[in-house]
Design a protein around this motif. Sequence first.
Motif, PDB file in Angstrom:
ATOM      1  N   ARG A  53      30.438  22.971   0.025  1.00  0.00           N
ATOM      2  CA  ARG A  53      31.878  22.943   0.337  1.00  0.00           C
ATOM      3  C   ARG A  53      32.277  24.179   1.146  1.00  0.00           C
ATOM      4  O   ARG A  53      33.084  24.095   2.072  1.00  0.00           O
ATOM      5  CB  ARG A  53      32.707  22.860  -0.948  1.00  0.00           C
ATOM      6  CG  ARG A  53      32.748  21.485  -1.581  1.00  0.00           C
ATOM      7  CD  ARG A  53      33.893  21.381  -2.594  1.00  0.00           C
ATOM      8  NE  ARG A  53      33.797  22.376  -3.656  1.00  0.00           N
ATOM      9  CZ  ARG A  53      33.100  22.203  -4.769  1.00  0.00           C
ATOM     10  NH1 ARG A  53      32.449  21.058  -4.972  1.00  0.00           N
ATOM     11  NH2 ARG A  53      33.068  23.142  -5.702  1.00  0.00           N
ATOM     12  N   CYS A  54      31.725  25.313   0.774  1.00  0.00           N
ATOM     13  CA  CYS A  54      32.029  26.543   1.506  1.00  0.00           C
ATOM     14  C   CYS A  54      31.510  26.447   2.939  1.00  0.00           C
ATOM     15  O   CYS A  54      32.193  26.859   3.884  1.00  0.00           O
ATOM     16  CB  CYS A  54      31.400  27.733   0.785  1.00  0.00           C
ATOM     17  SG  CYS A  54      31.885  29.333   1.456  1.00  0.00           S
ATOM     18  N   CYS A  55      30.324  25.895   3.111  1.00  0.00           N
ATOM     19  CA  CYS A  55      29.765  25.724   4.461  1.00  0.00           C
ATOM     20  C   CYS A  55      30.653  24.810   5.300  1.00  0.00           C
ATOM     21  O   CYS A  55      30.932  25.097   6.475  1.00  0.00           O
ATOM     22  CB  CYS A  55      28.355  25.134   4.377  1.00  0.00           C
ATOM     23  SG  CYS A  55      27.125  26.211   3.620  1.00  0.00           S
ATOM     24  N   ARG A  56      31.095  23.730   4.712  1.00  0.00           N
ATOM     25  CA  ARG A  56      31.919  22.771   5.462  1.00  0.00           C
ATOM     26  C   ARG A  56      33.289  23.333   5.784  1.00  0.00           C
ATOM     27  O   ARG A  56      33.889  22.973   6.806  1.00  0.00           O
ATOM     28  CB  ARG A  56      32.029  21.472   4.656  1.00  0.00           C
ATOM     29  CG  ARG A  56      30.719  20.688   4.622  1.00  0.00           C
ATOM     30  CD  ARG A  56      30.800  19.452   3.755  1.00  0.00           C
ATOM     31  NE  ARG A  56      29.557  18.691   3.828  1.00  0.00           N
ATOM     32  CZ  ARG A  56      29.252  17.683   3.019  1.00  0.00           C
ATOM     33  NH1 ARG A  56      30.104  17.317   2.056  1.00  0.00           N
ATOM     34  NH2 ARG A  56      28.104  17.053   3.157  1.00  0.00           N
ATOM     35  N   ALA A  57      33.797  24.214   4.925  1.00  0.00           N
ATOM     36  CA  ALA A  57      35.073  24.858   5.221  1.00  0.00           C
ATOM     37  C   ALA A  57      34.992  25.705   6.482  1.00  0.00           C
ATOM     38  O   ALA A  57      36.001  25.956   7.143  1.00  0.00           O
ATOM     39  CB  ALA A  57      35.510  25.716   4.038  1.00  0.00           C
ATOM     40  N   LEU A  58      33.776  26.125   6.817  1.00  0.00           N
ATOM     41  CA  LEU A  58      33.552  26.915   8.030  1.00  0.00           C
ATOM     42  C   LEU A  58      33.200  26.053   9.228  1.00  0.00           C
ATOM     43  O   LEU A  58      32.908  26.558  10.306  1.00  0.00           O
ATOM     44  CB  LEU A  58      32.424  27.930   7.783  1.00  0.00           C
ATOM     45  CG  LEU A  58      32.763  29.075   6.854  1.00  0.00           C
ATOM     46  CD1 LEU A  58      31.493  29.757   6.371  1.00  0.00           C
ATOM     47  CD2 LEU A  58      33.666  30.079   7.548  1.00  0.00           C
ATOM     48  N   GLY A  59      33.203  24.733   9.041  1.00  0.00           N
ATOM     49  CA  GLY A  59      32.890  23.837  10.146  1.00  0.00           C
ATOM     50  C   GLY A  59      31.421  23.527  10.284  1.00  0.00           C
ATOM     51  O   GLY A  59      31.003  22.938  11.294  1.00  0.00           O
ATOM     52  N   CYS A  60      30.613  23.912   9.291  1.00  0.00           N
ATOM     53  CA  CYS A  60      29.177  23.634   9.330  1.00  0.00           C
ATOM     54  C   CYS A  60      28.890  22.309   8.608  1.00  0.00           C
ATOM     55  O   CYS A  60      29.574  21.953   7.653  1.00  0.00           O
ATOM     56  CB  CYS A  60      28.395  24.757   8.667  1.00  0.00           C
ATOM     57  SG  CYS A  60      28.653  26.375   9.438  1.00  0.00           S
ATOM     58  N   ILE A  61      27.844  21.633   9.052  1.00  0.00           N
ATOM     59  CA  ILE A  61      27.501  20.335   8.459  1.00  0.00           C
ATOM     60  C   ILE A  61      26.971  20.511   7.046  1.00  0.00           C
ATOM     61  O   ILE A  61      27.252  19.721   6.153  1.00  0.00           O
ATOM     62  CB  ILE A  61      26.452  19.611   9.341  1.00  0.00           C
ATOM     63  CG1 ILE A  61      27.042  19.330  10.724  1.00  0.00           C
ATOM     64  CG2 ILE A  61      26.000  18.316   8.680  1.00  0.00           C
ATOM     65  CD1 ILE A  61      26.044  18.800  11.722  1.00  0.00           C
ATOM     66  N   GLY A  62      26.200  21.538   6.836  1.00  0.00           N
ATOM     67  CA  GLY A  62      25.616  21.795   5.530  1.00  0.00           C
ATOM     68  C   GLY A  62      24.916  23.139   5.532  1.00  0.00           C
ATOM     69  O   GLY A  62      25.117  23.972   6.418  1.00  0.00           O
ATOM     70  N   TRP A  63      24.064  23.365   4.525  1.00  0.00           N
ATOM     71  CA  TRP A  63      23.388  24.646   4.381  1.00  0.00           C
ATOM     72  C   TRP A  63      22.462  24.979   5.556  1.00  0.00           C
ATOM     73  O   TRP A  63      22.511  26.098   6.081  1.00  0.00           O
ATOM     74  CB  TRP A  63      22.629  24.659   3.056  1.00  0.00           C
ATOM     75  CG  TRP A  63      21.923  25.948   2.746  1.00  0.00           C
ATOM     76  CD1 TRP A  63      20.575  26.138   2.638  1.00  0.00           C
ATOM     77  CD2 TRP A  63      22.516  27.220   2.491  1.00  0.00           C
ATOM     78  NE1 TRP A  63      20.290  27.443   2.334  1.00  0.00           N
ATOM     79  CE2 TRP A  63      21.464  28.133   2.236  1.00  0.00           C
ATOM     80  CE3 TRP A  63      23.839  27.693   2.456  1.00  0.00           C
ATOM     81  CZ2 TRP A  63      21.684  29.474   1.952  1.00  0.00           C
ATOM     82  CZ3 TRP A  63      24.068  29.027   2.177  1.00  0.00           C
ATOM     83  CH2 TRP A  63      23.007  29.904   1.930  1.00  0.00           C
ATOM     84  N   PRO A  64      21.619  24.059   6.022  1.00  0.00           N
ATOM     85  CA  PRO A  64      20.754  24.393   7.170  1.00  0.00           C
ATOM     86  C   PRO A  64      21.561  24.763   8.419  1.00  0.00           C
ATOM     87  O   PRO A  64      21.213  25.710   9.131  1.00  0.00           O
ATOM     88  CB  PRO A  64      19.929  23.113   7.381  1.00  0.00           C
ATOM     89  CG  PRO A  64      19.925  22.443   6.048  1.00  0.00           C
ATOM     90  CD  PRO A  64      21.285  22.721   5.480  1.00  0.00           C
ATOM     91  N   ASP A  65      22.628  24.011   8.678  1.00  0.00           N
ATOM     92  CA  ASP A  65      23.460  24.310   9.840  1.00  0.00           C
ATOM     93  C   ASP A  65      24.141  25.662   9.682  1.00  0.00           C
ATOM     94  O   ASP A  65      24.242  26.450  10.633  1.00  0.00           O
ATOM     95  CB  ASP A  65      24.505  23.202  10.019  1.00  0.00           C
ATOM     96  CG  ASP A  65      25.356  23.397  11.264  1.00  0.00           C
ATOM     97  OD1 ASP A  65      24.793  23.797  12.307  1.00  0.00           O
ATOM     98  OD2 ASP A  65      26.571  23.148  11.204  1.00  0.00           O
TER      99      ASP A  65
END
Length: 270
Positions: A53-65
């Motif tokens: 969720r934190c990654c997506r809040a930054l506009g990232c698709i997931g952990w690898p991205d």
Amino acid sequence: MLLLERLEDLKHHLSRCERKVADLVLGDPQAAIRESLAAFAARAGVSEPTVIRCCRALGCIGWPDFKLRLAQGLASGGGSGHSAVQAGDDAGVVLAKVFDAAILMLQRTRQAIDAAALEQATRLLAAARRIECYGHGASGIVALDAQQKFYRLGVPVVAYSDAHVHAMSAALLKPGDAVLAISQSGRSPELLGSAQRARAAGADLVAITVAGSPLAALATVAITVPAVAAAPGPLPGGSRVVDLAIVDALAIGVALRRTPLIPESTGLET
């Protein structure tokens, strides 16, 4: 805006568990790049979905991205830009790390500051009948420095770091007066209360604080600095360096508008 800067700005809007993720990344971004999702979540003490969720809040698709973008930012100079002070560092190494941290924060802030907001704040302070400077802790030191700078220009000015005192003083201000409020977080309840009293009394409010904070929203004009300037590093109270530079710019701008003197003749350099 670089990924770490976005994360620092976003941190105050995250849930308690998501802030654990943000703090862990900001404290050691290189370690986050090396770890798997499961290992990082365990070290942060949160669930894997919380990290996602934190990654997506930054506009990232997931952990690898997220790790890829973080690595790209660090490789391009978008990381902390300095090494943390380590046990065993000699005085020369500490000096270099502290100076590197200060230079990086000043550069980032210079790029991020809205010149139009700085101009508006300068004109407002130059026209003020009286200026009151508020700040707590390290920001209180900046408020005292601002008092000294404006006093030398012949401006009636005081600085308060005691919440009870500036709360009473703010209620007595009038239209034509101005408050310069300095806050690293922009969320101090006491400072916000005094800022609200000052605005209700008809005074203008110039804030030096982070973007998106309640103090910035309350201000007549806000000079916002990147939250990453206050991130952990080898420079304790590092945001103070940035705030002092902004105060110098405001004071010199006010001097140019109130007198025909050039900055070198105002005495602001001492």
